[in-house]
Design a protein around this motif. Structure first.
Motif, short mmCIF file in Angstrom:
data_model
loop_
_atom_site.label_atom_id
_atom_site.label_comp_id
_atom_site.label_asym_id
_atom_site.label_seq_id
_atom_site.Cartn_x
_atom_site.Cartn_y
_atom_site.Cartn_z
N SER A 130 7.13 9.56 34.42
CA SER A 130 7.12 8.44 35.37
C SER A 130 5.73 7.82 35.36
O SER A 130 4.73 8.54 35.46
N PHE A 131 5.69 6.51 35.26
CA PHE A 131 4.43 5.78 35.20
C PHE A 131 4.29 4.88 36.41
O PHE A 131 5.28 4.54 37.07
N GLU A 132 3.04 4.45 36.68
CA GLU A 132 2.82 3.49 37.76
C GLU A 132 1.66 2.58 37.43
O GLU A 132 0.82 2.89 36.58
N GLY A 133 1.66 1.43 38.07
CA GLY A 133 0.60 0.45 37.85
C GLY A 133 0.77 -0.30 36.55
O GLY A 133 1.89 -0.52 36.10
N ALA A 151 9.83 2.43 36.94
CA ALA A 151 10.13 1.85 38.26
C ALA A 151 8.87 1.34 38.98
O ALA A 151 8.92 0.32 39.67
N ASP A 152 7.76 2.05 38.84
CA ASP A 152 6.54 1.69 39.55
C ASP A 152 5.50 1.01 38.66
O ASP A 152 4.32 0.98 38.98
N VAL A 153 5.95 0.49 37.52
CA VAL A 153 5.04 -0.20 36.59
C VAL A 153 5.08 -1.70 36.87
O VAL A 153 6.14 -2.31 36.91
N ASN A 206 -3.56 -0.89 27.52
CA ASN A 206 -4.35 -0.07 26.62
C ASN A 206 -5.09 1.05 27.35
O ASN A 206 -5.10 2.20 26.90
N LEU A 207 -5.72 0.74 28.46
CA LEU A 207 -6.48 1.75 29.20
C LEU A 207 -5.58 2.87 29.71
O LEU A 207 -5.89 4.05 29.55
N SER A 208 -4.46 2.52 30.32
CA SER A 208 -3.57 3.55 30.85
C SER A 208 -2.93 4.37 29.73
O SER A 208 -2.77 5.59 29.86
N VAL A 209 -2.58 3.73 28.62
CA VAL A 209 -2.01 4.46 27.48
C VAL A 209 -3.03 5.46 26.93
O VAL A 209 -2.68 6.60 26.63
N MET A 210 -4.29 5.04 26.83
CA MET A 210 -5.33 5.96 26.35
C MET A 210 -5.46 7.18 27.25
O MET A 210 -5.71 8.29 26.78
N ARG A 211 -5.26 7.00 28.54
CA ARG A 211 -5.39 8.10 29.50
C ARG A 211 -4.25 9.12 29.39
O ARG A 211 -4.45 10.29 29.67
N ILE A 212 -3.05 8.66 29.05
CA ILE A 212 -1.89 9.55 29.07
C ILE A 212 -1.42 10.01 27.69
O ILE A 212 -0.61 10.93 27.59
#
Length: 105
Positions: A13-16, A47-49, A20-26
């Protein structure tokens, strides 16, 4: 990113913003979780993206390739109308299934 594993299904589950930045983090964590559990189905819950860019689409395609090693399936879940349009424009639904409302705990 949150994850749940139940039987042969792994759910992320993802949010926000899914950029690129969020993909690098996960990225590293999600690769490791998939290798650990080797799910038959990987459900990606959006749902929360609020926003998806090309890096997010690339992430989904890379997970698709990762699961193909053992004939696993990737399913996109709970896309907003805008995010669904973005994924449709990419052509991703030709290879990845979409579930409009995936039951959530």
């Amino acid at each position: 990113m949150k994850y749940e594993q139940e039987q042969e299904v792994l759910r992320f589950s993802f949010e926000g913003e899914f950029d690129n930045l969020s993909v690098m983090r996960i990225k590293d964590e999600s690769i490791a979780l998939i290798e650990r559990f080797r799910p038959k189905v990987l459900k990606l819950d959006f749902a929360d993206v609020t926003f998806v860019d090309s890096s997010g689409i690339g992430y989904v395609l890379a997970r698709y390739q990762q699961l193909r090693k053992w004939q696993g399936e990737v399913v996109l879940c709970n896309l907003t109308r805008l995010n669904q349009t973005i994924f449709e424009m990419s052509g991703i639904f030709q290879i990845i299934r979409y579930e409009k409302s995936e039951g959530r705990k």
